[in-house]
Design a protein around this motif. Sequence first.
Motif, PDB file in Angstrom:
ATOM      1  N   TRP A  21     111.765  94.082 -48.272  1.00  0.00           N
ATOM      2  CA  TRP A  21     110.773  94.335 -47.218  1.00  0.00           C
ATOM      3  C   TRP A  21     110.017  95.627 -47.487  1.00  0.00           C
ATOM      4  CZ3 TRP A  21     109.676  90.235 -44.732  1.00  0.00           C
ATOM      5  CH2 TRP A  21     110.661  89.259 -44.546  1.00  0.00           C
ATOM      6  N   PHE A  22     110.648  96.574 -48.170  1.00  0.00           N
ATOM      7  CA  PHE A  22     109.919  97.770 -48.584  1.00  0.00           C
ATOM      8  C   PHE A  22     108.848  97.389 -49.612  1.00  0.00           C
ATOM      9  CE2 PHE A  22     109.396 101.343 -51.563  1.00  0.00           C
ATOM     10  CZ  PHE A  22     108.920 102.300 -50.684  1.00  0.00           C
ATOM     11  N   ASP A  23     109.175  96.493 -50.526  1.00  0.00           N
ATOM     12  CA  ASP A  23     108.183  96.001 -51.492  1.00  0.00           C
ATOM     13  C   ASP A  23     106.995  95.374 -50.754  1.00  0.00           C
ATOM     14  OD1 ASP A  23     110.011  96.755 -53.369  1.00  0.00           O
ATOM     15  OD2 ASP A  23     110.557  94.735 -53.999  1.00  0.00           O
ATOM     16  N   TRP A  24     107.331  94.596 -49.738  1.00  0.00           N
ATOM     17  CA  TRP A  24     106.272  93.913 -48.981  1.00  0.00           C
ATOM     18  C   TRP A  24     105.363  94.921 -48.295  1.00  0.00           C
ATOM     19  CZ3 TRP A  24     105.300  93.510 -43.619  1.00  0.00           C
ATOM     20  CH2 TRP A  24     104.350  92.553 -43.264  1.00  0.00           C
ATOM     21  N   LEU A  25     105.946  95.944 -47.661  1.00  0.00           N
ATOM     22  CA  LEU A  25     105.141  96.977 -47.014  1.00  0.00           C
ATOM     23  C   LEU A  25     104.296  97.744 -48.032  1.00  0.00           C
ATOM     24  CD1 LEU A  25     107.719  98.540 -44.513  1.00  0.00           C
ATOM     25  CD2 LEU A  25     105.692  97.195 -43.921  1.00  0.00           C
ATOM     26  N   PHE A  26     104.871  98.020 -49.180  1.00  0.00           N
ATOM     27  CA  PHE A  26     104.177  98.783 -50.214  1.00  0.00           C
ATOM     28  C   PHE A  26     102.931  98.042 -50.697  1.00  0.00           C
ATOM     29  CE2 PHE A  26     103.347 100.636 -54.319  1.00  0.00           C
ATOM     30  CZ  PHE A  26     103.726 101.967 -54.189  1.00  0.00           C
TER      31      PHE A  26
END
Length: 219
Positions: A21-26
Amino acid sequence: MFCHIVGGEISPLLANLYLHWFDWLFHRSDGPASGAKAKLVRYADDFVVLARYQSERLVAFVETNLEQRFGLAINRDKTRVVDLKEPKTHLDFLGYSFRFDRDLKGRDGRYLNLQPSKKSLTRVKAKLHAMTGPRHCFEPIPELIGRVNRMLTGWAQYFSQGYPAMTYRAVNTYVRERLRTHLRRRSQRPYRPPPGVTYYEQLQRLGLIYRKPPPRRPL
């Protein structure tokens, strides 16, 4: 920016769950991938953020989302902001060391040097030391050299990127000296190669494969 998440043996698995989910936000339209043209390179709980300029806003995005939004703890000892343009600065990631070096032929400019890190070299030497220790004195030489070859084949394939020639030479020298000591230890009389044959050649005759760096190609 190089970042490491604190955790135990299960850390890589949990990191993939959380950091998905951090990848998605990034990479969202309002994330650093769009706004700052930053790149995120991640392996389990280790990742690197690449950007032409590491702004306070970019650093805050990473720290705020990881620690406040996801409740993760950043390992501050392993996390740092690195400017590779600064002299004698390097970044170690996934066993490789990245740094800009002067051209070896004296030409203007610098090139991105990618090679096995010092820690990676220390680790492979430790493995070779264990594989050729006294407890293996009674193992047939062809079998021992075969195990060494298989281990170094996988190691060399992984570290085939960039410019690994100096590290390959260091490993070749180390394994040759370890096997030389091993052969002498096995024999009641001082072991010597046949007349006119060097240890380098004799170990090749016994099956040792010396690692040669792949042809250089631009990064």
